[in-house]
Design a protein around this motif. Structure first.
Motif, PDB file in Angstrom:
ATOM      1  N   VAL A   1       0.807  -1.226   0.000  1.00 44.69           N
ATOM      2  CA  VAL A   1       0.000   0.000   0.000  1.00 44.69           C
ATOM      3  C   VAL A   1       0.842   1.279   0.000  1.00 44.69           C
ATOM      4  CG1 VAL A   1      -2.023  -1.071   1.064  1.00 44.69           C
ATOM      5  CG2 VAL A   1      -0.259  -0.066   2.520  1.00 44.69           C
ATOM      6  N   LYS A   2       2.150   1.142   0.139  1.00 46.88           N
ATOM      7  CA  LYS A   2       2.987   2.349   0.163  1.00 46.88           C
ATOM      8  C   LYS A   2       2.852   3.162  -1.115  1.00 46.88           C
ATOM      9  CE  LYS A   2       6.822   0.891   3.118  1.00 46.88           C
ATOM     10  NZ  LYS A   2       8.251   0.541   3.073  1.00 46.88           N
ATOM     11  N   TRP A   3       3.076   2.514  -2.264  1.00 48.56           N
ATOM     12  CA  TRP A   3       3.137   3.240  -3.536  1.00 48.56           C
ATOM     13  C   TRP A   3       1.790   3.757  -3.997  1.00 48.56           C
ATOM     14  CZ3 TRP A   3       0.579   1.494  -7.883  1.00 48.56           C
ATOM     15  CH2 TRP A   3       0.060   0.191  -7.787  1.00 48.56           C
TER      16      TRP A   3
ATOM     17  N   ASN B   1      13.143   5.554  -1.600  1.00 51.20           N
ATOM     18  CA  ASN B   1      13.674   4.676  -0.565  1.00 51.20           C
ATOM     19  C   ASN B   1      12.535   4.053   0.249  1.00 51.20           C
ATOM     20  OD1 ASN B   1      16.018   3.618   0.831  1.00 51.20           O
ATOM     21  ND2 ASN B   1      15.470   4.948   2.517  1.00 51.20           N
ATOM     22  N   TYR B   2      11.465   4.800   0.437  1.00 54.55           N
ATOM     23  CA  TYR B   2      10.305   4.349   1.203  1.00 54.55           C
ATOM     24  C   TYR B   2       9.458   3.340   0.432  1.00 54.55           C
ATOM     25  CZ  TYR B   2       5.745   4.769   3.526  1.00 54.55           C
ATOM     26  OH  TYR B   2       4.547   4.504   4.146  1.00 54.55           O
TER      27      TYR B   2
ATOM     28  N   SER C   1      12.942  -0.101   1.493  1.00 57.68           N
ATOM     29  CA  SER C   1      13.912  -0.467   2.514  1.00 57.68           C
ATOM     30  C   SER C   1      13.611   0.104   3.896  1.00 57.68           C
ATOM     31  CB  SER C   1      15.317  -0.058   2.079  1.00 57.68           C
ATOM     32  OG  SER C   1      15.385   1.332   1.896  1.00 57.68           O
ATOM     33  N   THR C   2      12.575   0.926   4.010  1.00 57.62           N
ATOM     34  CA  THR C   2      12.210   1.473   5.318  1.00 57.62           C
ATOM     35  C   THR C   2      10.703   1.677   5.382  1.00 57.62           C
ATOM     36  OG1 THR C   2      12.625   3.236   6.923  1.00 57.62           O
ATOM     37  CG2 THR C   2      12.516   3.891   4.614  1.00 57.62           C
ATOM     38  N   ASP C   3      10.178   1.631   6.593  1.00 57.46           N
ATOM     39  CA  ASP C   3       8.774   1.973   6.808  1.00 57.46           C
ATOM     40  C   ASP C   3       8.642   3.352   7.448  1.00 57.46           C
ATOM     41  OD1 ASP C   3       7.929  -0.414   5.734  1.00 57.46           O
ATOM     42  OD2 ASP C   3       7.652  -1.410   7.651  1.00 57.46           O
ATOM     43  N   GLU C   4       9.770   4.020   7.666  1.00 58.91           N
ATOM     44  CA  GLU C   4       9.724   5.370   8.220  1.00 58.91           C
ATOM     45  C   GLU C   4       9.254   6.325   7.126  1.00 58.91           C
ATOM     46  OE1 GLU C   4      12.605   8.705  10.282  1.00 58.91           O
ATOM     47  OE2 GLU C   4      13.196   6.584  10.382  1.00 58.91           O
ATOM     48  N   TYR C   5       8.143   7.007   7.402  1.00 58.15           N
ATOM     49  CA  TYR C   5       7.515   7.857   6.393  1.00 58.15           C
ATOM     50  C   TYR C   5       8.447   9.004   6.004  1.00 58.15           C
ATOM     51  CZ  TYR C   5       3.605   9.812   3.828  1.00 58.15           C
ATOM     52  OH  TYR C   5       2.779  10.260   2.824  1.00 58.15           O
ATOM     53  N   PRO C   6       8.587   9.270   4.678  1.00 56.59           N
ATOM     54  CA  PRO C   6       9.490  10.348   4.246  1.00 56.59           C
ATOM     55  C   PRO C   6       8.986  11.717   4.678  1.00 56.59           C
ATOM     56  CG  PRO C   6       8.526   9.188   2.354  1.00 56.59           C
ATOM     57  CD  PRO C   6       7.963   8.561   3.583  1.00 56.59           C
TER      58      PRO C   6
ATOM     59  N   PRO D   1      19.598  14.101   8.086  1.00 55.37           N
ATOM     60  CA  PRO D   1      20.582  13.035   8.293  1.00 55.37           C
ATOM     61  C   PRO D   1      20.050  11.860   9.097  1.00 55.37           C
ATOM     62  CG  PRO D   1      21.520  15.192   8.806  1.00 55.37           C
ATOM     63  CD  PRO D   1      20.059  15.394   8.563  1.00 55.37           C
ATOM     64  N   ASP D   2      18.981  12.079   9.869  1.00 56.11           N
ATOM     65  CA  ASP D   2      18.409  11.008  10.679  1.00 56.11           C
ATOM     66  C   ASP D   2      17.511  10.074   9.871  1.00 56.11           C
ATOM     67  OD1 ASP D   2      16.686  13.273  10.394  1.00 56.11           O
ATOM     68  OD2 ASP D   2      15.395  12.486  11.976  1.00 56.11           O
ATOM     69  N   TYR D   3      17.146  10.455   8.640  1.00 52.09           N
ATOM     70  CA  TYR D   3      16.262   9.613   7.838  1.00 52.09           C
ATOM     71  C   TYR D   3      17.079   8.473   7.207  1.00 52.09           C
ATOM     72  CZ  TYR D   3      12.486   8.123   4.854  1.00 52.09           C
ATOM     73  OH  TYR D   3      11.521   7.362   4.271  1.00 52.09           O
ATOM     74  N   PRO D   4      16.494   7.271   7.076  1.00 54.24           N
ATOM     75  CA  PRO D   4      17.245   6.115   6.552  1.00 54.24           C
ATOM     76  C   PRO D   4      17.757   6.240   5.115  1.00 54.24           C
ATOM     77  CG  PRO D   4      15.264   5.387   7.677  1.00 54.24           C
ATOM     78  CD  PRO D   4      15.186   6.881   7.590  1.00 54.24           C
ATOM     79  N   GLY D   5      17.291   7.206   4.372  1.00 52.96           N
ATOM     80  CA  GLY D   5      17.804   7.446   3.023  1.00 52.96           C
ATOM     81  C   GLY D   5      18.071   8.927   2.850  1.00 52.96           C
TER      82      GLY D   5
END
Length: 196
Positions: free
Chosen positions: A21-23, A78-79, A85-90, A98-102
């Motif tokens: 459901v992300k995309w 990246n999301y 590769s991550t579920d952390e919302y952009p 810098p704290d975001y995974p991408g």
């Protein structure tokens, strides 16, 4: 390696099913904003090109905006596809996070070659063709990676490294075509999750 452009990403424990459901749902609020940003981006690149032609400098506000657009689009990629590769919302920002995974960073060039703005697009044509040719491969690989994530709950490190290599190549070419550096992008992928 082109040190002026750094694209960072890592596998950040994505959920097995959330990519479904992300995309098409979760990332949708980013799409209209990115469309508007990418409509402005080439216009500002032309303005920057004129400035470079006469001054040898990329106007800093335009540079920061254009890098922000690339950065935002990378976080969304990246999301969702192609990386998942991550579920952390952009975040909804052009600013560095810098704290975001991408993350994507490009060094600001203090001086650029005046006349190079006239030929960079032409010089980049082989790179652009290769990037376009890699697009079907990128799509197939991201589907394979997503199916593997659904089936096993994990992202293959080797597949992720390959996808990162393709993405890094594309962003190096985008930075060069957007007149943000004079260094010609290398004909190679920099694999792995490091900051290259």
């Amino acid at each position: 390696m082109m040190n002026a452009v750094r694209v960072r990403g890592a596998i950040d424990a994505p959920s097995r099913w959330l990519w479904l459901v992300k995309w098409c749902v979760l990332a949708v609020p980013h799409y209209p904003i990115l469309i508007v940003l990418y409509l402005v981006y080439p216009l500002l690149t032309v303005v920057a090109g004129i400035a470079i032609l006469f001054t040898g400098r990329y106007p800093r506000p335009i540079f920061d905006f254009n890098i922000g657009v690339l950065r935002w689009s990378w976080r969304v990629m990246n999301y969702r596809f192609p990386m998942n590769s991550t579920d952390e919302y952009p975040p909804f920002t052009l600013a560095a996070r810098p704290d975001y995974p991408g993350e994507l960073e490009v060094d600001y060039p203090e001086q650029l070659t005046h006349w190079a703005v006239l030929v960079k697009l032409l010089l980049a044509l082989p790179q652009i063709i290769i990037c376009w040719a890699m697009e079907p491969l990128l799509q197939v690989l991201c589907v394979i990676s997503a199916v593997r994530l659904l089936a096993t709950g994990t992202v293959s490190q080797g597949m992720f490294d390959l996808l990162m290599g393709i993405v890094r190549w594309r962003y190096r070419v985008a930075v060069y075509v957007s007149l943000m550096c004079d260094e010609y992008p290398p004909f190679r992928m920099d694999l792995g999750s490091g900051d290259t």
